[in-house]
Design a protein around this motif. Structure first.
Motif, PDB file in Angstrom:
ATOM      1  N   LEU A  34      -3.868   9.684   1.556  1.00  0.00           N
ATOM      2  CA  LEU A  34      -4.013   9.449   2.995  1.00  0.00           C
ATOM      3  C   LEU A  34      -3.526   8.035   3.309  1.00  0.00           C
ATOM      4  N   ASP A  35      -2.262   7.930   3.771  1.00  0.00           N
ATOM      5  CA  ASP A  35      -1.689   6.605   4.028  1.00  0.00           C
ATOM      6  C   ASP A  35      -1.868   6.245   5.502  1.00  0.00           C
ATOM      7  N   GLU A  36      -2.902   5.467   5.789  1.00  0.00           N
ATOM      8  CA  GLU A  36      -3.247   5.047   7.162  1.00  0.00           C
ATOM      9  C   GLU A  36      -3.336   6.259   8.095  1.00  0.00           C
ATOM     10  N   PRO A  37      -4.164   7.247   7.743  1.00  0.00           N
ATOM     11  CA  PRO A  37      -4.161   8.503   8.510  1.00  0.00           C
ATOM     12  C   PRO A  37      -4.690   8.366   9.925  1.00  0.00           C
TER      13      PRO A  37
ATOM     14  N   LYS B 147       0.818  -1.217   0.000  1.00  0.00           N
ATOM     15  CA  LYS B 147       0.000   0.000   0.000  1.00  0.00           C
ATOM     16  C   LYS B 147       0.855   1.273   0.000  1.00  0.00           C
ATOM     17  N   SER B 148       1.834   1.329   0.907  1.00  0.00           N
ATOM     18  CA  SER B 148       2.648   2.554   0.994  1.00  0.00           C
ATOM     19  C   SER B 148       3.531   2.720  -0.230  1.00  0.00           C
ATOM     20  N   THR B 149       3.959   1.603  -0.813  1.00  0.00           N
ATOM     21  CA  THR B 149       4.727   1.685  -2.059  1.00  0.00           C
ATOM     22  C   THR B 149       3.875   2.345  -3.135  1.00  0.00           C
TER      23      THR B 149
END
Ligand code: ADP
Ligand code: MG
Length: 261
Positions: free
Chosen positions: A174-177, A50-52
């Motif tokens: 929004l990465d795991e906000p 996901k973050s990639t």
């Protein structure tokens, strides 16, 4: 707004004694698009890539292959000098905004930093933007003098969101906000993000691991398993009646009650 087309990302595998084997493919032929004013959810367990994908969407990392279009323009090969408008318009919010904040800087300086770096804006206009950003995240105006360590987790995440809004973006990644926050605080931040989206017509890429949260936030959801999209569709359909065994597992792991704010 943003199209990721056939994105693949591989990293060299570090073998024993430095012998590299086959590169590890952490994202495998993923395509999706963000529509104006809508929220697309990318959901998967830790390590699914996901973050990639977030970093590729932000053009912080180059894909091994595939194309990123921003408002129809291929920005995959653009040099940093040609990405300035993109960097203003597509902003990240990360899981622990506190980790990204310089502990010695006061809130006013943290918020105006992106504007100072971009240059060309008078001090009075920067101050107006800071005040507007604090209002947007529903924090008092006198928070400008606070240091990050004097803020709660929820307040720090509000500052992270305010900092993302300061350049008046069109897209938030929004990465795991809310993943690092208590459940009660999660609901407040999610509602705030929804209000901001409504008021400003923003597009969101919402990344998380919790399908109940994703249903609350997203119009459409794609489920990522070890770098591949295994299921996608309208949020209510994916969460209400998942087809895929991996998706069902994620749903069982969700500890967020079906919160409707
Ligand atoms: P997630 O955000 O879903 O937890 P990530 O995108 O952070 O997943 O990571 C996906 C996989 O890619 C993981 O196995 C991770 O170890 C690997 N990975 C991420 N970044 C790098 C890197 N710079 N070098 C090597 N491997 C990486
Ligand atoms: Mg991640």
């Amino acid at each position: 707004m943003l199209n990721l087309i056939n994105i693949t990302k591989s990293y060299p595998r570090k073998g024993l004694f430095g012998r590299g084997g086959e590169p590890a493919r952490v994202v495998d032929d993923v395509s999706f698009s963000l529509q104006g004013g809508r929220t697309f959810g990318l959901i998967g367990e830790s390590g699914s890539g996901k973050s990639t994908l977030a970093r590729i969407a932000l053009r912080l990392v180059d894909p091994t292959s595939g194309t990123v279009l921003y408002r129809g323009e291929d920005i995959t090969g653009h040099a940093p000098s040609r990405l300035m408008a993109f960097r203003r318009e597509v902003q990240p919010v990360f899981q622990s905004a506190s980790g990204a904040l310089d502990p010695r800087m006061r809130v006013a300086a943290l918020l105006e930093q992106p504007l100072v770096i971009a240059g060309g804006m008078a001090r009075s206009e920067r101050e107006d933007r800071v005040a507007a950003a604090l209002r947007a995240v529903e924090l008092p105006a006198d928070f400008t003098t606070r240091l990050p360590r004097t803020l709660s987790g929820g307040q720090r995440q509000r500052i992270g969101i305010a900092r993302a809004l300061i350049t008046e973006p069109k897209v938030l990644i929004l990465d795991e906000p809310v993943s690092a926050l208590d459940v009660s605080v999660q609901a407040q931040i999610l509602n705030l993000l929804k209000d901001i989206q409504q008021a400003r017509g923003l597009s969101y890429l919402f990344i998380g691991h919790d399908l109940a949260v994703a249903r609350f936030m997203c119009d459409e959801i794609a489920v990522l398993e070890r770098g591949r999209l295994v299921e996608r569709g309208p949020a209510d359909q994916i969460v209400g009646s998942p087809d895929n065994a991996y998706t069902k597992g994620l749903l069982e792991a969700s500890r967020w009650s079906d919160h409707r704010g």
